[in-house]
Write an enzyme that holds these catalytic residues in place. Sequence first.
Site, PDB file in Angstrom:
ATOM      1  CG  HIS A 114      -7.258  -2.735  10.811  1.00  0.00           C
ATOM      2  ND1 HIS A 114      -5.978  -2.257  10.941  1.00  0.00           N
ATOM      3  CD2 HIS A 114      -7.168  -3.784   9.954  1.00  0.00           C
ATOM      4  CE1 HIS A 114      -5.158  -2.971  10.203  1.00  0.00           C
ATOM      5  NE2 HIS A 114      -5.849  -3.905   9.602  1.00  0.00           N
TER       6      HIS A 114
ATOM      7  NE  ARG B 251      -2.376  -1.123   3.558  1.00  0.00           N
ATOM      8  CZ  ARG B 251      -1.887  -0.304   4.471  1.00  0.00           C
ATOM      9  NH1 ARG B 251      -1.996   1.009   4.340  1.00  0.00           N
ATOM     10  NH2 ARG B 251      -1.305  -0.790   5.542  1.00  0.00           N
TER      11      ARG B 251
ATOM     12  CB  CYS C  36       0.800  -6.807  17.028  1.00  0.00           C
ATOM     13  SG  CYS C  36       1.700  -5.267  17.289  1.00  0.00           S
TER      14      CYS C  36
ATOM     15  CE1 TYR D 162       2.322  -7.267  -4.210  1.00  0.00           C
ATOM     16  CE2 TYR D 162       1.444  -6.423  -2.161  1.00  0.00           C
ATOM     17  CZ  TYR D 162       2.170  -7.367  -2.852  1.00  0.00           C
ATOM     18  OH  TYR D 162       2.737  -8.425  -2.176  1.00  0.00           O
TER      19      TYR D 162
ATOM     20  CB  SER E 250       1.135  -4.059  10.611  1.00  0.00           C
ATOM     21  OG  SER E 250       1.923  -2.911  10.753  1.00  0.00           O
TER      22      SER E 250
ATOM     23  NE  ARG F 270       0.382  -8.332   2.403  1.00  0.00           N
ATOM     24  CZ  ARG F 270      -0.268  -7.775   3.421  1.00  0.00           C
ATOM     25  NH1 ARG F 270      -1.385  -8.302   3.885  1.00  0.00           N
ATOM     26  NH2 ARG F 270       0.209  -6.701   3.999  1.00  0.00           N
TER      27      ARG F 270
ATOM     28  CE  LYS G 191      -5.774  -3.580   5.269  1.00  0.00           C
ATOM     29  NZ  LYS G 191      -5.932  -4.231   6.563  1.00  0.00           N
TER      30      LYS G 191
ATOM     31  CG  ASP H 245      -7.353  -7.035   7.673  1.00  0.00           C
ATOM     32  OD1 ASP H 245      -6.545  -6.660   8.550  1.00  0.00           O
ATOM     33  OD2 ASP H 245      -7.486  -6.454   6.587  1.00  0.00           O
TER      34      ASP H 245
HETATM   35  O1  SAT Z   1      -2.502  -4.531   1.055  1.00  0.00           O
HETATM   36  S1  SAT Z   1      -3.556  -4.529   2.085  1.00  0.00           S
HETATM   37  O2  SAT Z   1      -3.992  -3.162   2.334  1.00  0.00           O
HETATM   38  O3  SAT Z   1      -4.688  -5.321   1.658  1.00  0.00           O
HETATM   39  C1  SAT Z   1      -2.965  -5.202   3.496  1.00  0.00           C
HETATM   40  C2  SAT Z   1      -2.188  -4.228   4.295  1.00  0.00           C
HETATM   41  O4  SAT Z   1      -1.271  -3.582   3.772  1.00  0.00           O
HETATM   42  O5  SAT Z   1      -2.491  -4.095   5.488  1.00  0.00           O
HETATM   43 MN    MN Z   2      -5.008  -5.232   8.098  1.00  0.00          MN
END
Ligand code: SAT
Ligand code: MN
Length: 597
Positions: free
Chosen positions: A243, A76, A267, A214, A265, A382, A223, A290
């Site tokens: 979240h 992201r 954790c 991506y 993230s 991923r 998101k 998520d």
């Molecule tokens: O790429 S996503 O936004 O789906 C996952 C992330 O970066 O938290």
């Molecule tokens: Mn997430």
Amino acid sequence: MSIGENAPTKNAEILQWVEEVAALTTPDKVEWSDGSKEEWSRLAQLCVDGGSAQWLNSEKRPNSLLFRSVPADVARVEGRTYICSEKEADAGPTNNWCDPVEMKKTLTDISKGCMKGRTMYVIPFAMGPMGGPVTQYGIEISDSPYVVINMQIMARVSLDVYTEIEKKGYVKCVHTVGYPLADGQEDVSWPCNEEKYITHFPSENMIWSFGSGYGGNALLGKKCFALRIASTMAKKEGWMAEHMLILRLTNPEGKNYHVAAAFPSACGKTNLAMLQSTVEGWKVECIGDDIAWMKQGPDGRLYAINPEAGFFGVAPGTSMASNPMALKSLDENCIFTNVALTDDGDVWWEDMDGPVPSHLIDWKGNDWTPESGEKAAHPNARFTAPAAQCPVICPDWEKTEGVPIDVFIFGGRRTSIVPLVHEAFDFAHGAYLGATAASEPTAAALDVKAIRRDPYAMLPFCGYDMGDYMQHWLDMGEKLGDKAPKCFYVNWFRKTAEGKWLWPGFGDNSRVLKWMCERVEGTVGAQETAIGMIPNEGDIDLTGLDVSAEDMAELLKVDTAEWKSELDSVKGHLERFGDTCPKGMMDQYEALKARLG
Ligand code: SAT
Ligand code: MN
């Protein structure tokens, strides 16, 4: 181009919008996606034939694909993510803002002809089980077949969505990789554009994403919709888009408890969502890893659904040791992006179980050996996996009305100061714990300045002013009254002064979850400290676990001097939101300060 003839909807507004996008972006053709298996296979094969993907060894990983992106498009892009609310103040100090008229002009300019040489797919999708009271609908227009096949796993893509849209409306999502093809020009394996825009128009329920293929930049249900746009809708309509993972715990008597938990993230959120209980008789099942959408039900309690249908998880670090249930979800029907390829056509990434292979093709497509000195998989590589394939998926994970939430958990990674668990005095205090949640970077020294405050783990995902969002939490507490979930804060990462982990974590976190359920039931005690309620000695079930009494005392220690040393950082964090920092939050801060003495 006429797009109406084979359109699966007669909705004039939708047809006009699709027509407009096509007129601007000039794709070679328009395809109405139906979400069928046949379509998935056909587009998967199209990606393979076009050179952007390869099938994995069908004996090891049936019906699964490997994609490699380019190094410039691997995650992201928060710096290129915008909330285009009418007023700048409505985006708050933690979001990028741009005037919606100006942003649309920019995007219109760069999108002229941007789909030339490509197929434009129209993808109707549901976020949540079809027809449910919390479910929402969207249509994503995308020029990426990779996006179509990922969306088919992550959301519920179906022509039935067009019927639901007539009742409930929809979120408009436009996505382009921003890489038009001139006549006769050959495509690249991962088309994208140097320039990227991930933009949200909350007053129109619209998302427009340019230039990236991506993850969250391109799979707009995740998101962009399920958090940024949905959080804005939720604020307006009095529900919650969070979240958060969702899990169910069942005690030995068969009673269910439902937990929703937010962590920044790194954790272990996915690990907790699929945890294997080490407490005799207690079972954990996963509902989501998520995102949680939650609405007050007819009985006054808060009901949660997982709006997604799949897991888009970070592959590196996922192993039989860390998360066997996640790994088993990946046996087939998956898409892998930026992982390494083994010589027998399977996937590999760092920290997988077993010996490190002597040869791989790395995520860049190059030969790799352990001597290469580089990671074989990209750290943000991923997997896209159907949630239904998780061996511990809860039988009620698709229940349309959702599951009633008993417990909210916040947390972060802190090597000191913060105890293993503490319970909020009440919901408003819990909302404060979420608002001030903090985490250390994984390899940081004990440096207070290095900690990052990430309210409710929503910093990059809240579609409006974070201060208003904190107020929304307080408002939800008022509305839920004595039916509100009990709130807890956990820290699995506390270390001794010598740097040894105090808590085993992973499956043993179930021991802490058990204590929370017993607190909900009122069958176990707690002692009051300045920061909240903590377990009495012996309250956390340690049967079969080798943690010494001294370590347990250290894990649960609340040192008022240490907590006082953090007050300034908390205050600075809250003051960042200026006028919109709720009085209720400042009151919580002052009360904590007074309790610390
Ligand atoms: O790429 S996503 O936004 O789906 C996952 C992330 O970066 O938290
Ligand atoms: Mn997430």
